[in-house]
Design a protein around this motif. Structure first.
Motif, mmCIF file in Angstrom:
data_model
loop_
_atom_site.group_PDB
_atom_site.id
_atom_site.type_symbol
_atom_site.label_atom_id
_atom_site.label_comp_id
_atom_site.label_asym_id
_atom_site.label_seq_id
_atom_site.Cartn_x
_atom_site.Cartn_y
_atom_site.Cartn_z
ATOM 1 N N LEU A 109 25.373 3.309 -2.584
ATOM 2 C CA LEU A 109 24.282 3.890 -1.800
ATOM 3 C C LEU A 109 22.909 3.410 -2.259
ATOM 4 C CD1 LEU A 109 25.340 7.609 -1.307
ATOM 5 C CD2 LEU A 109 25.115 5.849 0.429
ATOM 6 N N THR A 110 22.774 3.052 -3.517
ATOM 7 C CA THR A 110 21.463 2.702 -4.059
ATOM 8 C C THR A 110 20.824 1.496 -3.361
ATOM 9 O OG1 THR A 110 22.106 3.639 -6.179
ATOM 10 C CG2 THR A 110 20.199 2.197 -6.178
ATOM 11 N N PRO A 111 21.501 0.364 -3.175
ATOM 12 C CA PRO A 111 20.850 -0.732 -2.448
ATOM 13 C C PRO A 111 20.571 -0.371 -0.989
ATOM 14 C CG PRO A 111 22.920 -1.484 -3.408
ATOM 15 C CD PRO A 111 22.791 -0.043 -3.704
ATOM 16 N N LEU A 112 21.441 0.461 -0.406
ATOM 17 C CA LEU A 112 21.212 0.894 0.964
ATOM 18 C C LEU A 112 19.933 1.731 1.072
ATOM 19 C CD1 LEU A 112 22.354 1.087 3.875
ATOM 20 C CD2 LEU A 112 23.449 3.201 3.139
ATOM 21 N N VAL A 113 19.753 2.671 0.150
ATOM 22 C CA VAL A 113 18.549 3.498 0.141
ATOM 23 C C VAL A 113 17.316 2.644 -0.140
ATOM 24 C CG1 VAL A 113 17.373 5.348 -1.130
ATOM 25 C CG2 VAL A 113 19.742 5.635 -0.432
ATOM 26 N N ALA A 114 17.428 1.716 -1.082
ATOM 27 C CA ALA A 114 16.295 0.825 -1.373
ATOM 28 C C ALA A 114 15.934 -0.010 -0.145
ATOM 29 C CB ALA A 114 16.625 -0.082 -2.555
ATOM 30 N N GLY A 115 16.927 -0.471 0.583
ATOM 31 C CA GLY A 115 16.665 -1.232 1.805
ATOM 32 C C GLY A 115 15.986 -0.401 2.879
ATOM 33 N N VAL A 116 16.422 0.843 3.033
ATOM 34 C CA VAL A 116 15.783 1.731 4.006
ATOM 35 C C VAL A 116 14.333 2.000 3.612
ATOM 36 C CG1 VAL A 116 15.797 4.098 4.902
ATOM 37 C CG2 VAL A 116 17.912 2.782 4.826
ATOM 38 N N LEU A 117 14.093 2.238 2.327
ATOM 39 C CA LEU A 117 12.718 2.463 1.873
ATOM 40 C C LEU A 117 11.851 1.221 2.091
ATOM 41 C CD1 LEU A 117 13.305 4.448 -1.434
ATOM 42 C CD2 LEU A 117 12.469 5.327 0.744
ATOM 43 N N LEU A 118 12.416 0.057 1.847
ATOM 44 C CA LEU A 118 11.687 -1.186 2.067
ATOM 45 C C LEU A 118 11.373 -1.364 3.556
ATOM 46 C CD1 LEU A 118 10.666 -3.699 0.507
ATOM 47 C CD2 LEU A 118 12.811 -4.794 1.142
ATOM 48 N N TRP A 119 12.333 -1.068 4.405
ATOM 49 C CA TRP A 119 12.148 -1.168 5.847
ATOM 50 C C TRP A 119 11.071 -0.195 6.324
ATOM 51 C CZ3 TRP A 119 13.864 2.523 9.607
ATOM 52 C CH2 TRP A 119 13.700 2.099 10.916
ATOM 53 N N ARG A 120 11.135 1.047 5.836
ATOM 54 C CA ARG A 120 10.141 2.039 6.248
ATOM 55 C C ARG A 120 8.744 1.675 5.754
ATOM 56 N NH1 ARG A 120 11.669 7.953 5.152
ATOM 57 N NH2 ARG A 120 9.828 8.243 6.446
ATOM 58 N N SER A 121 8.648 1.127 4.549
ATOM 59 C CA SER A 121 7.324 0.738 4.053
ATOM 60 C C SER A 121 6.777 -0.442 4.847
ATOM 61 C CB SER A 121 7.377 0.406 2.565
ATOM 62 O OG SER A 121 8.121 -0.770 2.349
ATOM 63 N N GLY A 122 7.637 -1.320 5.318
ATOM 64 C CA GLY A 122 7.204 -2.434 6.161
ATOM 65 C C GLY A 122 6.700 -1.954 7.509
ATOM 66 N N ARG A 123 7.387 -0.957 8.052
ATOM 67 C CA ARG A 123 6.924 -0.369 9.315
ATOM 68 C C ARG A 123 5.569 0.281 9.148
ATOM 69 N NH1 ARG A 123 11.161 3.544 12.006
ATOM 70 N NH2 ARG A 123 9.301 4.788 11.765
ATOM 71 N N ALA A 124 5.384 0.999 8.036
ATOM 72 C CA ALA A 124 4.098 1.661 7.777
ATOM 73 C C ALA A 124 2.990 0.636 7.581
ATOM 74 C CB ALA A 124 4.211 2.574 6.553
ATOM 75 N N ALA A 125 3.294 -0.470 6.903
ATOM 76 C CA ALA A 125 2.281 -1.503 6.678
ATOM 77 C C ALA A 125 1.895 -2.169 7.997
ATOM 78 C CB ALA A 125 2.809 -2.551 5.702
ATOM 79 N N ARG A 126 2.887 -2.418 8.876
ATOM 80 C CA ARG A 126 2.585 -2.998 10.170
ATOM 81 C C ARG A 126 1.748 -2.058 11.029
ATOM 82 N NH1 ARG A 126 7.551 -4.943 10.105
ATOM 83 N NH2 ARG A 126 8.434 -3.230 11.292
ATOM 84 N N ALA A 127 2.063 -0.769 10.980
ATOM 85 C CA ALA A 127 1.288 0.213 11.747
ATOM 86 C C ALA A 127 -0.141 0.316 11.234
ATOM 87 C CB ALA A 127 1.978 1.576 11.682
ATOM 88 N N ALA A 128 -0.326 0.183 9.944
ATOM 89 C CA ALA A 128 -1.670 0.249 9.359
ATOM 90 C C ALA A 128 -2.486 -0.979 9.757
ATOM 91 C CB ALA A 128 -1.596 0.367 7.842
ATOM 92 N N ARG A 129 -1.848 -2.164 9.827
ATOM 93 C CA ARG A 129 -2.551 -3.367 10.226
ATOM 94 C C ARG A 129 -2.946 -3.332 11.703
ATOM 95 N NH1 ARG A 129 1.320 -6.867 7.118
ATOM 96 N NH2 ARG A 129 2.563 -6.505 8.952
ATOM 97 N N GLU A 130 -2.084 -2.756 12.524
ATOM 98 C CA GLU A 130 -2.352 -2.702 13.961
ATOM 99 C C GLU A 130 -3.400 -1.665 14.316
ATOM 100 O OE1 GLU A 130 1.418 -2.123 15.760
ATOM 101 O OE2 GLU A 130 2.100 -4.150 15.296
ATOM 102 N N ALA A 131 -3.559 -0.660 13.487
ATOM 103 C CA ALA A 131 -4.513 0.409 13.811
ATOM 104 C C ALA A 131 -5.931 0.043 13.439
ATOM 105 C CB ALA A 131 -4.129 1.665 13.064
#
Length: 131
Positions: A109-131
């Protein structure tokens, strides 16, 4: 009825609890080879806990996750604390089968959770750049 964001982690918690709550007496272990099986289970538990530590700590220092802040990385800390490799004994009567199953589950589960966190942080970074 769709599950809310609060209910989804409860499903996972229920599955992990069911795996770890299996009664060890159902898999009683004794006789020749029992001690080797116990030692093997303990060694595997420690090794998988070490792998979990490496993955969790390594992913915590990925720049994109560090930018999101350490407070957003609490699921990785939770996996480290709940990992049976460092707190569960293999001498409870089942030759460490519960320890092995729990360690493999949390380590997977650990790499899966790390991947989800990485994906969510990428989404947040993209949303911050677009705003």
């Amino acid at each position: 009825m769709r599950p809310t964001n609060f209910v989804r982690p409860l499903y996972l918690l229920g599955i992990v609890t069911a795996v770890l709550a299996v009664d060890g007496r159902a898999f009683a272990c004794s006789g020749p080879g029992a001690m080797e099986a116990i030692l093997h289970a303990e060694r595997l538990g420690w090794i998988l806990w070490g792998v979990t530590v490496l993955v969790a700590v390594g992913s915590a220092f990925v720049p994109r996750l560090r930018a999101a802040g350490f407070r957003k990385q609490w699921p990785l800390l939770l996996l480290l604390v709940l990992h049976p490799g460092w707190w569960m004994s293999a001498r409870s009567g089942d030759c460490g089968r519960t320890l092995q199953a729990g360690s493999v589950l949390v380590a997977a589960l650990t790499p899966l959770v790390a991947g989800v966190l990485l994906w969510r942080s990428g989404r947040a970074a993209r949303a911050a750049r677009e705003a």
